[in-house]
Design an enzyme around this catalytic site. Structure first.
Site, PDB file in Angstrom:
ATOM      1  CD  GLN A  29      -2.913  -0.831   2.457  1.00  0.00           C
ATOM      2  OE1 GLN A  29      -2.421  -0.844   3.588  1.00  0.00           O
ATOM      3  NE2 GLN A  29      -4.208  -0.672   2.251  1.00  0.00           N
ATOM      4  NE  ARG A  67       6.690  46.260   3.758  1.00  0.00           N
ATOM      5  CZ  ARG A  67       6.797  45.009   3.355  1.00  0.00           C
ATOM      6  NH1 ARG A  67       8.009  44.461   3.226  1.00  0.00           N
ATOM      7  NH2 ARG A  67       5.737  44.290   3.092  1.00  0.00           N
ATOM      8  CG  HIS A 120       1.857  44.436   2.457  1.00  0.00           C
ATOM      9  ND1 HIS A 120       1.782  44.200   1.105  1.00  0.00           N
ATOM     10  CD2 HIS A 120       2.810  43.608   2.926  1.00  0.00           C
ATOM     11  CE1 HIS A 120       2.640  43.260   0.776  1.00  0.00           C
ATOM     12  NE2 HIS A 120       3.282  42.886   1.858  1.00  0.00           N
ATOM     13  N   GLY A 126       5.641  38.175   4.991  1.00  0.00           N
ATOM     14  CA  GLY A 126       4.760  37.158   4.428  1.00  0.00           C
ATOM     15  C   GLY A 126       5.518  36.009   3.800  1.00  0.00           C
ATOM     16  CG  HIS A 127       8.168  36.383   0.336  1.00  0.00           C
ATOM     17  ND1 HIS A 127       7.388  37.503   0.184  1.00  0.00           N
ATOM     18  CD2 HIS A 127       8.440  35.925  -0.922  1.00  0.00           C
ATOM     19  CE1 HIS A 127       7.196  37.731  -1.111  1.00  0.00           C
ATOM     20  NE2 HIS A 127       7.809  36.783  -1.795  1.00  0.00           N
ATOM     21  NE  ARG A 186      10.219  39.474   0.195  1.00  0.00           N
ATOM     22  CZ  ARG A 186       9.528  40.072  -0.783  1.00  0.00           C
ATOM     23  NH1 ARG A 186       9.946  39.981  -2.027  1.00  0.00           N
ATOM     24  NH2 ARG A 186       8.448  40.765  -0.520  1.00  0.00           N
TER      25      ARG A 186
END
Length: 244
Positions: A29, A67, A120, A126-127, A186
């Site tokens: 399986q 930022r 934002h 976010g990455h 980043r």
């Protein structure tokens, strides 16, 4: 998507599944929609969506961190006498400001992207959240201690692949490296602070653990839990709630 690529590469290597997978020992399986290729690849999308929702919650409803590029604008206006801001003396006395001004005749922060940073908020990245979530899923499904078979590296001109001849590469180490490289890249581009990436990966990891915990209640296989190593080096086992 680098995590999808990593998942398909690992699925192509025989015996790469974690020993905790209930099908890893079976001769007759294989897993598919549970514990198999479909489950792995689907979960990468699931935790990406969940991770981004968690990231946006913290960005907009909790932290709203400026930022680096925008902070550089405040420093430039402050140092140019166009405005006054409560900027910490460690920043204003940093040698990097003079070096930047001598090179560019400006205190503005340079960026790898000509269009500038996203509009934002910065924290968390976010990455990095996606990286933490997806790599956690991959570490849960695949054997971290397994050596990657027949690895290759890019040639110096980037046009071909050649055999890798260095020290053995372990799955867990390379997955951690993948997540870290995405986050650090980043930062180096000038659009995130280091803490955006570090804490973003941690948030993504927590999101993935939550999703995996929920999924354990839906599978009927005899399953002891997902066991893997967190980014801070601590081992963790994700079991069905209430199980020992």
């Amino acid at each position: 998507m680098p995590y999808l690529n990593a998942g398909m590469m690992l699925l192509a290597q025989p015996g790469s599944l974690s020993s905790h997978n209930p099908y890893s020992w079976s001769r007759v399986q294989d897993g598919f929609s549970t514990f198999g290729s479909a489950a792995v690849l689907d979960l990468l999308g699931v935790v990406t969506d969940a991770g981004l929702r968690a990231s946006w919650y913290h960005k907009w409803l909790v932290h709203r961190r400026l930022r680096p590029e925008a902070f550089g604008g405040r420093i430039h206006n402050h140092e140019s006498g166009k405005a006054r801001y409560p900027i910490h003396a460690d920043m204003l006395n940093s040698a990097v400001l003079k070096e930047n001004y001598d090179r560019f005749s400006s205190y503005l922060l340079t960026s790898a992207y000509p269009e500038g940073s996203p509009v934002h908020p910065s924290y968390p990245a976010g990455h990095a959240v996606i990286a933490g979530a997806c790599v956690t899923v991959l570490k849960a499904f695949f054997a971290e201690s397994r050596t990657i078979q027949n690895p290759v590296i890019a040639s110096e001109d980037g046009l071909s692949l050649r055999p890798y001849t260095g020290a053995p590469l372990r799955v867990g180490d390379e997955l951690n490296k993948l997540a870290s490289n995405i986050s650090i890249g980043r930062n180096a581009a000038g659009i995130h602070y280091r803490s955006d990436g570090v804490e973003g990966m941690t948030l993504g990891e927590a999101v993935a653990i939550g999703v995996l915990t929920d999924l354990t209640t839906t599978w009927t296989e005899d399953f002891a839990g997902f066991s893997f190593t967190k980014f801070d080096g601590q081992p963790v086992t994700v079991r069905r709630p209430g199980s020992l």
